[in-house]
Design an enzyme around this catalytic site. Structure first.
Site, PDB file in Angstrom:
ATOM      1  N   ARG A  21     -14.791  19.111 -23.075  1.00  0.00           N
ATOM      2  CA  ARG A  21     -14.125  19.690 -21.869  1.00  0.00           C
ATOM      3  C   ARG A  21     -12.957  18.639 -21.419  1.00  0.00           C
ATOM      4  O   ARG A  21     -11.571  18.735 -20.911  1.00  0.00           O
ATOM      5  CB  ARG A  21     -15.340  19.375 -20.546  1.00  0.00           C
ATOM      6  CG  ARG A  21     -15.866  19.854 -20.913  1.00  0.00           C
ATOM      7  CD  ARG A  21     -17.594  19.788 -20.556  1.00  0.00           C
ATOM      8  NE  ARG A  21     -18.108  18.735 -20.318  1.00  0.00           N
ATOM      9  CZ  ARG A  21     -18.836  18.426 -19.509  1.00  0.00           C
ATOM     10  NH1 ARG A  21     -19.331  18.920 -18.720  1.00  0.00           N
ATOM     11  NH2 ARG A  21     -18.907  17.135 -19.468  1.00  0.00           N
ATOM     12  N   GLN A  44     -11.630   0.213   2.975  1.00  0.00           N
ATOM     13  CA  GLN A  44      -9.783   1.432   3.000  1.00  0.00           C
ATOM     14  C   GLN A  44      -9.994   1.627   1.182  1.00  0.00           C
ATOM     15  O   GLN A  44      -9.828   1.303   0.914  1.00  0.00           O
ATOM     16  CB  GLN A  44      -8.995   0.396   3.586  1.00  0.00           C
ATOM     17  CG  GLN A  44      -8.152   1.856   3.600  1.00  0.00           C
ATOM     18  CD  GLN A  44      -6.544   0.925   4.830  1.00  0.00           C
ATOM     19  OE1 GLN A  44      -8.064   0.556   5.657  1.00  0.00           O
ATOM     20  NE2 GLN A  44      -5.372   1.272   4.420  1.00  0.00           N
ATOM     21  N   ASN A  46      -6.368   3.981  -0.871  1.00  0.00           N
ATOM     22  CA  ASN A  46      -5.481   3.771  -0.820  1.00  0.00           C
ATOM     23  C   ASN A  46      -4.989   4.443  -2.117  1.00  0.00           C
ATOM     24  O   ASN A  46      -5.027   3.798  -3.326  1.00  0.00           O
ATOM     25  CB  ASN A  46      -4.375   3.477  -0.702  1.00  0.00           C
ATOM     26  CG  ASN A  46      -4.806   2.569   1.288  1.00  0.00           C
ATOM     27  OD1 ASN A  46      -5.128   3.032   2.140  1.00  0.00           O
ATOM     28  ND2 ASN A  46      -4.146   1.307   1.626  1.00  0.00           N
ATOM     29  N   ARG A  57       7.503  -1.944  -6.156  1.00  0.00           N
ATOM     30  CA  ARG A  57       6.754  -2.389  -4.792  1.00  0.00           C
ATOM     31  C   ARG A  57       6.389  -3.966  -4.560  1.00  0.00           C
ATOM     32  O   ARG A  57       5.167  -3.620  -5.397  1.00  0.00           O
ATOM     33  CB  ARG A  57       5.361  -1.231  -4.214  1.00  0.00           C
ATOM     34  CG  ARG A  57       6.255  -0.322  -4.271  1.00  0.00           C
ATOM     35  CD  ARG A  57       5.017   1.577  -4.453  1.00  0.00           C
ATOM     36  NE  ARG A  57       5.392   2.842  -4.024  1.00  0.00           N
ATOM     37  CZ  ARG A  57       5.483   3.464  -3.248  1.00  0.00           C
ATOM     38  NH1 ARG A  57       5.298   3.192  -2.041  1.00  0.00           N
ATOM     39  NH2 ARG A  57       6.009   4.282  -3.262  1.00  0.00           N
ATOM     40  N   LYS A  70      -8.387  -7.175  -3.731  1.00  0.00           N
ATOM     41  CA  LYS A  70      -7.670  -6.068  -4.305  1.00  0.00           C
ATOM     42  C   LYS A  70      -7.470  -4.828  -5.031  1.00  0.00           C
ATOM     43  O   LYS A  70      -7.857  -5.993  -5.769  1.00  0.00           O
ATOM     44  CB  LYS A  70      -6.222  -6.402  -4.057  1.00  0.00           C
ATOM     45  CG  LYS A  70      -5.615  -4.727  -3.057  1.00  0.00           C
ATOM     46  CD  LYS A  70      -4.115  -4.902  -2.751  1.00  0.00           C
ATOM     47  CE  LYS A  70      -3.540  -5.746  -1.468  1.00  0.00           C
ATOM     48  NZ  LYS A  70      -2.029  -5.551  -1.837  1.00  0.00           N
ATOM     49  N   HIS A 117       0.502  -9.143  -4.032  1.00  0.00           N
ATOM     50  CA  HIS A 117       0.647  -7.876  -5.139  1.00  0.00           C
ATOM     51  C   HIS A 117       2.265  -7.302  -5.441  1.00  0.00           C
ATOM     52  O   HIS A 117       2.278  -6.894  -4.124  1.00  0.00           O
ATOM     53  CB  HIS A 117      -0.519  -7.568  -5.418  1.00  0.00           C
ATOM     54  CG  HIS A 117      -0.609  -5.736  -6.317  1.00  0.00           C
ATOM     55  ND1 HIS A 117      -0.430  -4.692  -5.539  1.00  0.00           N
ATOM     56  CD2 HIS A 117      -0.759  -5.780  -7.328  1.00  0.00           C
ATOM     57  CE1 HIS A 117      -0.215  -4.368  -6.605  1.00  0.00           C
ATOM     58  NE2 HIS A 117      -0.970  -4.273  -7.269  1.00  0.00           N
ATOM     59  N   TYR A 130      -5.964   2.003  -4.556  1.00  0.00           N
ATOM     60  CA  TYR A 130      -6.153   0.588  -4.390  1.00  0.00           C
ATOM     61  C   TYR A 130      -7.338   0.340  -3.911  1.00  0.00           C
ATOM     62  O   TYR A 130      -7.491   1.902  -2.471  1.00  0.00           O
ATOM     63  CB  TYR A 130      -5.312  -0.461  -3.261  1.00  0.00           C
ATOM     64  CG  TYR A 130      -3.498   0.505  -3.350  1.00  0.00           C
ATOM     65  CD1 TYR A 130      -2.996  -1.080  -4.261  1.00  0.00           C
ATOM     66  CD2 TYR A 130      -2.880   1.309  -4.245  1.00  0.00           C
ATOM     67  CE1 TYR A 130      -1.586  -0.992  -4.481  1.00  0.00           C
ATOM     68  CE2 TYR A 130      -1.487   1.222  -3.429  1.00  0.00           C
ATOM     69  CZ  TYR A 130      -0.642   0.477  -4.671  1.00  0.00           C
ATOM     70  OH  TYR A 130       0.291   0.292  -4.355  1.00  0.00           O
ATOM     71  N   GLU A 141      -0.041  -8.629   7.401  1.00  0.00           N
ATOM     72  CA  GLU A 141       1.797  -7.863   6.478  1.00  0.00           C
ATOM     73  C   GLU A 141       2.120  -9.399   5.965  1.00  0.00           C
ATOM     74  O   GLU A 141       3.050  -9.592   7.084  1.00  0.00           O
ATOM     75  CB  GLU A 141       1.979  -6.603   6.617  1.00  0.00           C
ATOM     76  CG  GLU A 141       1.578  -5.635   6.608  1.00  0.00           C
ATOM     77  CD  GLU A 141       1.858  -4.559   6.031  1.00  0.00           C
ATOM     78  OE1 GLU A 141       1.898  -3.825   5.735  1.00  0.00           O
ATOM     79  OE2 GLU A 141       3.213  -4.545   7.207  1.00  0.00           O
TER      80      GLU A 141
HETATM   81  C1  LIG Z   1      -0.282  -0.060   2.966  1.00  0.00           C
HETATM   82  C2  LIG Z   1      -0.594   1.051   4.227  1.00  0.00           C
HETATM   83  C3  LIG Z   1       0.655   0.916   4.779  1.00  0.00           C
HETATM   84  N1  LIG Z   1       0.718   2.203   5.480  1.00  0.00           N
HETATM   85  C4  LIG Z   1       1.218   2.656   6.190  1.00  0.00           C
HETATM   86  C5  LIG Z   1       2.550   2.096   6.209  1.00  0.00           C
HETATM   87  C6  LIG Z   1       3.906   3.022   6.071  1.00  0.00           C
HETATM   88  O1  LIG Z   1       4.611   3.373   6.951  1.00  0.00           O
HETATM   89  C7  LIG Z   1       3.829   3.350   4.884  1.00  0.00           C
HETATM   90  C8  LIG Z   1       4.220   2.809   3.874  1.00  0.00           C
HETATM   91  O2  LIG Z   1       3.666   1.092   3.188  1.00  0.00           O
HETATM   92  P1  LIG Z   1       4.188   0.514   2.605  1.00  0.00           P
HETATM   93  O3  LIG Z   1       5.908   0.541   2.782  1.00  0.00           O
HETATM   94  O4  LIG Z   1       3.767  -0.892   3.193  1.00  0.00           O
HETATM   95  O5  LIG Z   1       4.103   0.736   1.124  1.00  0.00           O
HETATM   96  P2  LIG Z   1       3.833   0.271  -0.249  1.00  0.00           P
HETATM   97  O6  LIG Z   1       5.666  -0.611   0.136  1.00  0.00           O
HETATM   98  O7  LIG Z   1       3.091   1.038  -1.613  1.00  0.00           O
HETATM   99  O8  LIG Z   1       2.489  -0.840  -0.133  1.00  0.00           O
HETATM  100  C9  LIG Z   1       1.452  -0.977  -0.861  1.00  0.00           C
HETATM  101  O9  LIG Z   1       1.809  -2.399  -1.965  1.00  0.00           O
HETATM  102  C10 LIG Z   1       1.546  -2.130  -3.122  1.00  0.00           C
HETATM  103  C11 LIG Z   1       1.985  -3.257  -3.625  1.00  0.00           C
HETATM  104  C12 LIG Z   1       0.277  -3.120  -3.000  1.00  0.00           C
HETATM  105  O10 LIG Z   1      -0.270  -4.140  -3.078  1.00  0.00           O
HETATM  106  C13 LIG Z   1       0.113  -2.216  -1.240  1.00  0.00           C
HETATM  107  O11 LIG Z   1      -1.647  -2.632  -1.165  1.00  0.00           O
HETATM  108  C14 LIG Z   1       0.826  -2.044  -0.052  1.00  0.00           C
HETATM  109  O12 LIG Z   1       1.257  -2.807   0.261  1.00  0.00           O
HETATM  110  O13 LIG Z   1       1.978   3.955   5.304  1.00  0.00           O
HETATM  111  C15 LIG Z   1      -0.829   2.729   6.123  1.00  0.00           C
HETATM  112  O14 LIG Z   1      -0.860   2.740   6.664  1.00  0.00           O
HETATM  113  N2  LIG Z   1      -1.859   2.277   5.378  1.00  0.00           N
HETATM  114  C16 LIG Z   1      -1.628   1.142   4.637  1.00  0.00           C
HETATM  115  O15 LIG Z   1      -3.291   0.599   4.278  1.00  0.00           O
END
Ligand SMILES: Cc1cn([C@H]2C[C@H](O)[C@@H](COP(=O)(O)OP(=O)(O)O[C@H]3O[C@@H](C)C(=O)[C@@H](O)[C@H]3O)O2)c(=O)[nH]c1=O
Length: 181
Positions: A21, A44, A46, A57, A70, A117, A130, A141
């Site tokens: 499958r 959490q 993500n 990123r 993480k 990271h 994540y 942050e």
């Molecule tokens: C990280 C995060 C962001 N957000 C929101 C904030 C913003 O409006 C939108 C996008 O967030 P960012 O631009 O910070 O997303 P991003 O740049 O993808 O952030 C991520 O990068 C990588 C490298 C990691 O290690 C992750 O933990 C996280 O920090 O999402 C959340 O609601 N919850 C979360 O946990």
């Protein structure tokens, strides 16, 4: 489970059960990871999608006391994942370690608190998953710029598509002594 060049940064490989499958993969098992997680719990989960090859990123972390462990894996495509040790007193302070994570290799990285990271996309439309041991806390942050000369990270491709936030991260100053609880 194997150690990496950064103290406490662990690589976990998991096998897929394959049959006619397709495949079945366990993404997370609290028992298996208990030696790494200790009393921490996943609070959490993500997911991110990054479209363009070369997009970066990061580099992100949360300051103590909201620092988090993480667990990251690539669930679609392929990325070059990088972790930087920012912990005061760590034997690998200011060292970076990179791993290719892909949907195919199913590799998981367990990143300890106090490490930054980031990643660069190697295949278009790559998705990351994540698992976090701390809630997202915008006030806690922190970020380091991807091209900080003190870190000299060797990104495999020309860097593109940094977010507005990621373009503003500072470089580490010469008096940076590291993050601590
Ligand atoms: C990280 C995060 C962001 N957000 C929101 C904030 C913003 O409006 C939108 C996008 O967030 P960012 O631009 O910070 O997303 P991003 O740049 O993808 O952030 C991520 O990068 C990588 C490298 C990691 O290690 C992750 O933990 C996280 O920090 O999402 C959340 O609601 N919850 C979360 O946990």
């Amino acid at each position: 489970m194997s150690a990496t060049s950064i103290d406490g940064l662990m690589r976990v490989d998991c096998d897929a059960h394959r049959d006619v499958r397709g495949a079945f993969t366990r993404l997370f098992c609290a028992d298996e990871l208990a030696p790494l997680l200790g009393e921490r719990r996943i609070v959490q989960i993500n997911q991110s999608l990054t479209r363009q090859v070369g997009a970066v990123r990061g580099l992100h972390f949360q300051h103590f006391p909201r620092a988090e462990m993480k667990l990251v894996r690539c669930i679609r495509g392929r990325i070059w994942d990088v972790v930087v040790d920012l912990r005061r007193g760590s034997s690998s302070f200011l060292c970076w370690h990179a791993e290719t994570l892909s949907a195919e290799n199913r590799r998981l990285l367990v990143i300890p608190e106090g490490c930054a990271h980031g990643f660069q996309v190697l295949e278009e439309d790559s998705e990351m998953l994540y698992l976090h041991t701390e809630f997202y806390c915008p006030d806690a942050e922190g970020g380091v710029c991807h091209d900080d000369p003190a870190l000299a990270i060797e990104w495999p491709l020309p860097v593109r598509d940094l977010s507005a936030r990621d373009r503003k991260h500072p470089s580490l100053t010469s008096d940076f002594i590291g993050l601590a609880p």
